[in-house]
Design an enzyme around this catalytic site. Structure first.
Site, PDB file in Angstrom:
ATOM      1  N   ASP A  93     -27.383  17.251 -26.639  1.00  0.00           N
ATOM      2  CA  ASP A  93     -26.174  16.456 -26.407  1.00  0.00           C
ATOM      3  C   ASP A  93     -24.998  16.875 -27.291  1.00  0.00           C
ATOM      4  O   ASP A  93     -24.076  16.094 -27.532  1.00  0.00           O
ATOM      5  CB  ASP A  93     -26.456  14.948 -26.597  1.00  0.00           C
ATOM      6  CG  ASP A  93     -27.475  14.435 -25.591  1.00  0.00           C
ATOM      7  OD1 ASP A  93     -27.567  15.028 -24.502  1.00  0.00           O
ATOM      8  OD2 ASP A  93     -28.197  13.476 -25.897  1.00  0.00           O
ATOM      9  N   GLU A  94     -25.054  18.109 -27.777  1.00  0.00           N
ATOM     10  CA  GLU A  94     -24.001  18.605 -28.666  1.00  0.00           C
ATOM     11  C   GLU A  94     -23.192  19.728 -28.024  1.00  0.00           C
ATOM     12  O   GLU A  94     -22.299  20.296 -28.651  1.00  0.00           O
ATOM     13  CB  GLU A  94     -24.610  19.125 -29.982  1.00  0.00           C
ATOM     14  CG  GLU A  94     -25.344  18.104 -30.813  1.00  0.00           C
ATOM     15  CD  GLU A  94     -24.412  17.345 -31.746  1.00  0.00           C
ATOM     16  OE1 GLU A  94     -23.250  17.767 -31.898  1.00  0.00           O
ATOM     17  OE2 GLU A  94     -24.849  16.321 -32.298  1.00  0.00           O
TER      18      GLU A  94
END
Lengths: 288, 288, 288, 288
Positions: free
Chosen positions: C233-234
């Site tokens: 999720d980065e």
């Protein structure tokens, strides 16, 4: 409140405002062992009108479902000159979808239906074109074609009404249906026909709103779901939403972005209608 | 409901949910000749809690204002183990504004105050810098400077509390005040300190959120108004809003666009607080 | 610009910023009889980097399509230490969709594909569950099930990569696929895997973001489409959108409202990727 | 791009589209040692028009500022039949604010001016009422009252124009000025008068749009900033924004919420105008 899995009764009420209505109605439910799971009321001070949506669990309710309406009329509604509607969460509404050539709203609704997001039945789709028949077939839903001309319109609508009645249709969705319904069918399904208009009403009513929006150079476009009345695009608004556009966006981009709005705004209206969360009064909606 | 010009009582209530609360409370108002002009209730089914905001006109209300709290406690609240707060629309709240170097939120609030959009008094502004003193003078509001260092912080906050109490301050606004309040002052004004944080919490808590947002490459930035608790940026959220940004926007644009959000989102929270439309429970807000 | 029906070349470029790049590149197109239909450039002053998307009609372009890359490298790119990507609007990209149990994003993409809103091919769907197989069948798209356990994960992903390569897959969509991809497959499709995360990142990364959002009492929820990198999720954010929620909305409502965001935000990212409108640099996207 | 602190020239250009414009213009800047810090172009394919905003640093630019216009006309503009405007970031624009009785937009602009968010001068405020005079005094800005009646309107506007010219006013802001300007003054300041209209145009043009919005039962209200033309509320739209309302919101709430929109949307338009980021063509704006 998402009430998908409760056995509840839903009461929609309006009447002239006066003291004690909430107390009386909740007492009625309370005294009969109903557990209220939703209560929202609204007072229109300008028009001195009272509106309420009430939902309660039927499990231990003393009055049998079939008699609630009668009892409520006698003990409460008559006292306050109330208009009321009573629904039961166990009853699935039956909706008919009217389409023409564009598929985005239809697909969106069929997907929600299929994935059980909606507790509804879709017994049939009606169209004035053959275009979308393959989609109906893909989802195994009967697809009825009614070619509409100026001459046959009255006849065709009569047949449509008959078909709708035979199928026990509760309400109609116009999913970018490119025909103006005549008063006959509108009257038959008063406040039970939901249309999606591809503009931010009352801006750009009528035909080709994206063209008009493009021409006017607006910086935001919108979509509007509303109940259909005899006045074109003038019915009570259920929901609206908007999205930004810029000078970079040609007409086709407005149309493309707008279609995403249309399907979401239409489906939200259907959801609200299915859950009996809309009261219509004075050509406006109270959305609980 | 905009209640600026009515003489009303406002009741905020919460308690474990059970049958009959709405009926009982509205009956209490009704029987004493109170005309309910606002009622909204909320049931948290997960936590089995009931919340309500009720507003009624006092003109013909039988119980004198000073005794309402007592009567309500005795006849209703005790029965349902209710927590309640009672306010009167005639009472202007007194707010203190804490600032540092940025003026946009301060100006916005002073303008609303000055134009009577807010029914509030602003007896004083507190700052840890001199920067905004000319603005306070422009609006004829006493401006108190408290330089804060690690060493003097406890002392200075004691003096601040004293000053706030002497001025009968009801609640505090941190309008981009760049100091972390210590638990002492937070406890003194529990759920009565409103902060604006310049990010979409819980994204980017703490210092320099725009820098972090820029670095992360988000496509939307936000602002969050919340009650201050001992846990930094973790208090109950009152309101949030967002605006789009793009790769074209350098850090300074994020800051500029963000400031517009900050002042609006902060002022909305102040408005809600002033009208007693916020109930706090379990570190969340119910906003009526 | 909607380029669906033009025969164009699309050039994505970035390099250290210096004087004359735009002049040189447009001159190159111009001198070879290319008609520029889209030019957007962006300069990151902080990082001193230049970015550009250029689209031009090929009809009268003197350099044959297969040699453009070579010529451009020699005459322009080498001079400016440019990284560039060259695409042709006639080439349909081939996308694979990974799903688990939720159908809303899948339906939305299949509907867009089916209605020719997207110029793409979907040769296959991959899932770790059987749940959505009937949907794939409904749309006549091969559905491949790969049960994933801790033990077989590496093996299964190898087989997935093989299958993807055999089908000439250009990029992958994770449409609420509930498995974390291992670095092997991420590396193989670098900046060519698009995920939809059901929160407003960087708020609520990881599992169960709606539960966290509900617990935190946020007033707005969101969804984020991003390229997948090794850090969960980065990855670079492509698009985000948000919708309001309130204390009235239980967890299920957050999930329901969020799903509408997810499918729209994911499909927007796919659209941008399909039209080569995204440049990734420094873990951020430039979206033309 | 926030260009507050750079010494730059800003060029706004439009002409019939043809090959090589971007190359030629950037080459012109480049050859004369100008460092381009902003370039955005837009092609309207429907109308075959080319638009561009270009900003470059003047520090090492070979052509002296006073001669740039002449050189550009001779070497570039004449070749392409270009219309162009040339501005210099060092020049502060002088704006006049017209008001009537409402203070929210005025306060917002004065606060931005005072805090140096805007690089502009405000030599005077004009009003047809005395109401806001104290605010002007608070900010030390000359306040001129022109009572307008049907009879004296032409005379008064002549005097206004004289006053505006004497003060070297570059552009005018109508900050909820409740008078319709006559063509004389509009012509004098063509595309240099910015109005804020308190609706989402083209919905609800003319008087009392909030009343109309309330009556129509819209679910979203808006505000629109636009250049004033001879056709009331029909001028090129610069920016718009919206906010949700519901059946719960009485007319006063629409007005209160709307005022927040108005001041933000108006100030955004002023910011864009101050930074020469708006081109007007065919009654639409290109906003860079």
């Amino acid at each position: 409140m998402e009430s998908n899995n409760r056995n509840t009764a839903i009461l929609l009420v309006y009447c002239p405002d006066q003291r004690g209505i909430v107390a009386n109605v909740t007492e009625f439910i309370d005294n009969n062992n109903g557990n209220i799971v939703y209560l929202d009321q609204h007072v229109d001070f300008e028009g001195n009108m009272f509106f309420m949506r009430l939902e309660w669990e039927l499990e231990k309710f003393l009055i049998p479902a079939v008699k609630i309406s009668d009892y409520f009329q006698t003990q409460i509604a008559s006292k306050y000159k109330m208009q009321f509607e009573l629904y039961f969460s166990v009853n699935k509404l039956r909706m008919a979808i009217f389409v023409s050539n564009m598929s985005h709203c239809l697909y969106d609704m069929l997907a929600r239906h299929q994935s059980c997001e909606w507790k509804a039945e879709i017994p049939l789709i009606i169209s004035n074109h053959e275009t979308l028949k393959p989609i109906a077939e893909r989802f195994n839903i009967p697809f009825h074609i009614f070619n509409i001309t100026e001459e046959n319109k009255a006849d065709q609508e009569k047949k449509q009404i008959e078909l709708l009645k035979d199928n026990g249709i509760d309400f109609i969705i116009l999913a970018r249906y490119m025909q103006i319904l005549s008063p006959m069918i509108i009257k038959e399904f008063e406040h039970r026909i939901i249309n999606i208009h591809h503009s931010f009403l009352p801006a750009f009513p009528g035909a080709k709103p994206y063209h008009s929006a493009y021409k006017r150079g607006v910086k935001i476009i919108g979509a509007t779901s509303h109940y259909v009345t005899a006045d074109l695009d003038e019915g009570p608004i259920i929901d609206q939403d908007v999205t930004r556009v810029s000078h970079k966006d040609p007409l086709e981009t407005l149309i493309r972005k707008g279609q995403d709005l249309e399907k979401i705004v239409l489906s939200r209206a259907v959801y609200l209608h299915l859950h009996h969360r809309i009261l219509t009064y004075n050509n406006k909606t109270i959305v609980f």
